[in-house]
Design a protein around this motif. Structure first.
Motif, mmCIF file in Angstrom:
data_model
loop_
_atom_site.group_PDB
_atom_site.id
_atom_site.type_symbol
_atom_site.label_atom_id
_atom_site.label_comp_id
_atom_site.label_asym_id
_atom_site.label_seq_id
_atom_site.Cartn_x
_atom_site.Cartn_y
_atom_site.Cartn_z
ATOM 1 N N GLU A 1 -11.394 0.801 13.718
ATOM 2 C CA GLU A 1 -10.813 -0.159 12.702
ATOM 3 C C GLU A 1 -9.287 -0.367 13.115
ATOM 4 N N PHE A 2 -8.877 0.742 13.524
ATOM 5 C CA PHE A 2 -7.405 0.694 13.803
ATOM 6 C C PHE A 2 -7.053 -0.091 15.165
ATOM 7 N N ASP A 3 -8.384 -0.189 15.840
ATOM 8 C CA ASP A 3 -8.017 -0.940 17.178
ATOM 9 C C ASP A 3 -8.045 -2.707 16.805
ATOM 10 N N SER A 4 -8.547 -2.694 15.620
ATOM 11 C CA SER A 4 -8.677 -4.220 15.497
ATOM 12 C C SER A 4 -8.000 -4.750 14.376
ATOM 13 N N GLN A 5 -7.609 -3.934 13.532
ATOM 14 C CA GLN A 5 -6.825 -4.299 12.224
ATOM 15 C C GLN A 5 -5.364 -4.059 12.417
ATOM 16 N N PRO A 6 -4.406 -4.991 12.266
ATOM 17 C CA PRO A 6 -2.961 -4.697 12.178
ATOM 18 C C PRO A 6 -2.677 -3.853 11.091
ATOM 19 N N ILE A 7 -1.862 -2.933 11.602
ATOM 20 C CA ILE A 7 -1.329 -1.683 10.692
ATOM 21 C C ILE A 7 -0.740 -2.309 9.528
ATOM 22 N N GLY A 8 0.118 -3.339 9.602
ATOM 23 C CA GLY A 8 0.987 -3.961 8.717
ATOM 24 C C GLY A 8 -0.068 -4.292 7.539
ATOM 25 N N GLN A 9 -1.238 -4.918 7.775
ATOM 26 C CA GLN A 9 -2.122 -5.233 6.788
ATOM 27 C C GLN A 9 -2.552 -4.161 5.864
ATOM 28 N N ILE B 1 -1.025 -1.232 5.435
ATOM 29 C CA ILE B 1 0.380 -0.825 4.786
ATOM 30 C C ILE B 1 0.682 -1.703 3.465
ATOM 31 N N SER B 2 0.360 -2.920 3.673
ATOM 32 C CA SER B 2 0.544 -3.810 2.663
ATOM 33 C C SER B 2 -0.695 -3.678 1.431
ATOM 34 N N LYS B 3 -1.645 -2.986 1.736
ATOM 35 C CA LYS B 3 -2.703 -2.655 0.691
ATOM 36 C C LYS B 3 -2.229 -1.652 0.001
ATOM 37 N N VAL B 4 -1.611 -0.497 0.682
ATOM 38 C CA VAL B 4 -1.281 0.711 0.151
ATOM 39 C C VAL B 4 0.283 0.539 -0.987
ATOM 40 N N THR B 5 1.008 -0.537 -0.310
ATOM 41 C CA THR B 5 2.243 -0.622 -0.888
ATOM 42 C C THR B 5 2.328 -1.864 -2.143
ATOM 43 N N ASN B 6 2.395 -2.918 -1.437
ATOM 44 C CA ASN B 6 2.510 -4.269 -2.237
ATOM 45 C C ASN B 6 1.007 -4.576 -3.236
ATOM 46 N N ASP B 7 -0.097 -4.319 -2.598
ATOM 47 C CA ASP B 7 -1.203 -4.707 -3.470
ATOM 48 C C ASP B 7 -1.444 -3.725 -4.665
ATOM 49 N N THR B 8 -1.022 -2.190 -4.372
ATOM 50 C CA THR B 8 -1.200 -1.623 -5.406
ATOM 51 C C THR B 8 -0.147 -1.606 -6.551
ATOM 52 N N GLU B 9 1.076 -2.361 -5.975
ATOM 53 C CA GLU B 9 2.177 -2.672 -6.997
ATOM 54 C C GLU B 9 1.679 -3.713 -7.838
ATOM 55 N N ALA B 10 0.956 -4.746 -7.278
ATOM 56 C CA ALA B 10 0.378 -5.891 -8.035
ATOM 57 C C ALA B 10 -0.501 -5.280 -8.894
ATOM 58 N N VAL B 11 -1.276 -4.198 -8.861
ATOM 59 C CA VAL B 11 -2.285 -3.591 -9.479
ATOM 60 C C VAL B 11 -1.541 -3.197 -10.818
#
Length: 580
Positions: free
Chosen positions: A115-123, A125-135
């Protein structure tokens, strides 16, 4: 319809995080209800004052003072109730988000390496920070606002029906219109909000890529190119946000204000149409006040619909990570008695490719032996090491550790018994002591002993705080060789059954290489040593050298045996000698 189908399961799942705080939630809702009731009772007092005192000129000072005191008390009570419920909702929200972030990080830490080979790290990180803040806004803003607005609407409508049911029926027509607006808004806003969350994550990813690659960017003067990439992502985010703002501007406050104005006109018409005395002035005042107050919770509900949609889209992204497949390990927790390795008929290709990286690999490695994998770039050396570490599942063929299939061995047993020192080891921004122990219980005396073994004790003693000195981010105050020695020191805390060195001496000077060689000689007595070698001078003493080419084993043997064959290994060795 797909948006509606996805909406409820995600909302229900997000609300489960509030379950541990049921008692606090009930208290917060009771305070919110009390505050709303206090707020609605005010216009009834004023209506009573207009109809029974002001219009009839019965200016009784005691009654007037009583009404004033009650009105002020209701307003003060409403303020205090709303303050305490706000504090409670925020406490619950922060605790719930902390648990959600822990779950997200738990899922991220257990993602397959692929998963780390194919998924951008920033995406991620955004789930852990921005998306949880939206929730978080769902918990501390949306839920209390929707509850408060719903209660206000219910109480206001009850008060309206109690005062004059004809006018209340007219006011009631606004509700189905608002519900229709909300459904239309949800249908159009969901895909736009998904785009907003995606573009925001893309911006984070590009910033992450830019900062991590700053040396290369500046060296090759790529600043303008990366500026354009971030500018493009920011522009796409801006366009998506503007589309939502236009949708908000049309479907929310202006349209609802228009509906309220139409209802108010109907009130005036009804008041004028009926004969004098049919409606009291105080009742009209109360209805106009209530209509204004009814308008606000309706607008609040519709505005929170936008925030709710953002929370649901963010929750959708978060749960896609939480629900994604985890790195799989076996259940066998038996201690490995030896470092024996058997590789049988292994073929392997990465998940996003159909081309085999390894083809028909068969290697037997006795316990406590020194084995080296050599070959040109792309020959499959590091891939084979990753398979031995259990980072990728072996679908074709078998790898056995101590006669146990690697896919049957538990995570704890595997990580305890097989370790790797990589070409560019990760150094934490923490103390020297923690970088070696990594949370394991070990005495300071033993750490110093290990530092002596890897020839780092003099360096650590020269640091300002010795073993408690904090290393820079990614160990930027250490040389490449010192990082390698520190990574080896971690291994020596508890000897594994198998130790893999992935090009560990590729980027270091000859002096540090000799230090690592001495360290390896001591390690070799206690475990199986697998070395992926770039410098052939480091593997002359190996018990077995395996030569790989395009994913295949083309020859194997000791250093002397391979030199006598005068094949691929002999050419590689002669080429390296000619360079020095």
């Amino acid at each position: 319809m797909d948006h509606l189908i996805q909406f409820w399961p995600i909302l229900k799942r997000l609300l489960i995080y509030l379950k541990p705080y049921q008692k606090k939630l009930i208290l917060a809702f009771v305070l919110l209800l009390s505050g709303s009731i206090s707020e609605v009772l005010g216009p009834i007092l004023i209506s009573y004052f207009i109809n029974n005192i002001l219009s009839k000129h019965k200016l009784d000072l005691i009654i007037i003072l009583t009404i004033i005191i009650l009105f002020i008390m209701l307003q003060i009570l409403s303020v205090f109730m709303n303050y305490f419920q706000s504090i409670l909702f925020n406490q619950i929200a922060v605790k719930s988000i902390n648990k959600l972030r822990q779950d997200v990080m738990y899922a991220a830490l257990r993602q397959p390496i692929s998963e780390f080979d194919s998924q951008p790290i920033g995406q991620m990180i955004s789930k852990v920070t921005n998306d949880t803040e939206a929730v978080k806004e769902l918990y501390d803003t949306v839920a209390p606002t929707l509850f408060r607005s719903t209660i206000l609407i219910f109480i206001i409508l009850c008060a309206m029906f109690a005062l004059e049911w004809h006018m209340a029926m007219i006011a009631l027509f606004i509700l189905p219109l608002v519900i229709t607006i909300m459904l239309v808004y949800q249908n159009y806003s969901t895909p736009l909000l998904r785009k907003v969350r995606y573009h925001l994550a893309d911006i984070n990813n590009k910033f992450n890529e830019t900062i991590n690659g700053m040396n290369v960017i500046q060296q090759f003067r790529q600043q303008r190119r990366f500026e354009e990439k971030i500018k493009k992502s920011s522009h796409l985010h801006y366009i998506s946000r503007m589309k939502i703002l236009r949708l908000d501007g049309f479907l929310l406050r202006p349209l609802l204000s228009l509906l309220s104005a139409i209802i108010l006109c109907n009130f005036i018409f009804l008041f004028s149409f009926f004969p004098i005395g049919a409606f009291e002035v105080g009742v009209l005042y109360a209805f106009i006040t209530y209509l204004g107050r009814l308008n606000e919770p309706l607008i609040a509900i519709t505005i929170q619909q936008s925030v709710l949609q953002q929370s649901i889209v963010a929750g959708e992204r978060i749960f896609s990570l939480i629900d994604s497949p985890k790195q799989k390990y076996g259940k066998n927790k038996d201690v490995l008695k030896s470092g024996k390795i058997n590789i049988k008929n292994v073929n392997f290709h990465y998940p996003n490719s159909k081309k085999n990286i390894l083809e028909n690999i068969n290697i037997n490695i006795p316990s406590k032996s020194f084995v080296a994998f050599v070959g040109h770039t792309g020959s499959g050396k590091s891939t084979l090491a990753n398979l031995l570490m259990g980072y990728y599942p072996v679908k074709n063929g078998r790898i056995y550790l101590d006669n146990k299939s690697i896919d049957s061995i538990s995570h704890g047993t595997l990580r305890k018994n097989i370790l790797m020192v990589q070409q560019d080891p990760i150094i934490l921004s923490d103390t020297v002591l923690y970088n070696i122990t990594l949370g394991r219980k070990i005495s300071t005396e033993k750490v110093w002993s290990i530092l002596d073994t890897v020839h780092l004790s003099s360096l650590v003693k020269s640091m300002p705080n010795g073993i408690s000195s904090v290393l820079g981010e990614e160990g930027n105050n250490l040389s490449v060789g010192q990082k390698q020695l520190l990574a080896i020191a971690r291994i020596l805390v508890a000897y594994p059954k198998v130790l893999i060195l992935d090009e560990a001496t590729a980027n270091i000077d000859s002096g540090t290489e000799q230090l690592i060689q001495k360290t390896l000689l001591s390690i070799r007595k206690n475990c199986t040593l697998v070395v992926i070698a770039h410098r052939l001078s480091t593997i002359i003493e190996a018990d077995l050298i395996v030569v790989l080419k395009k994913g295949k084993v083309i020859e194997f043997g000791t250093h002397q045996q391979l030199l006598k064959k005068k094949n691929c290994y002999w050419k590689m060795y002669k080429f390296q000698l000619s360079k020095f």
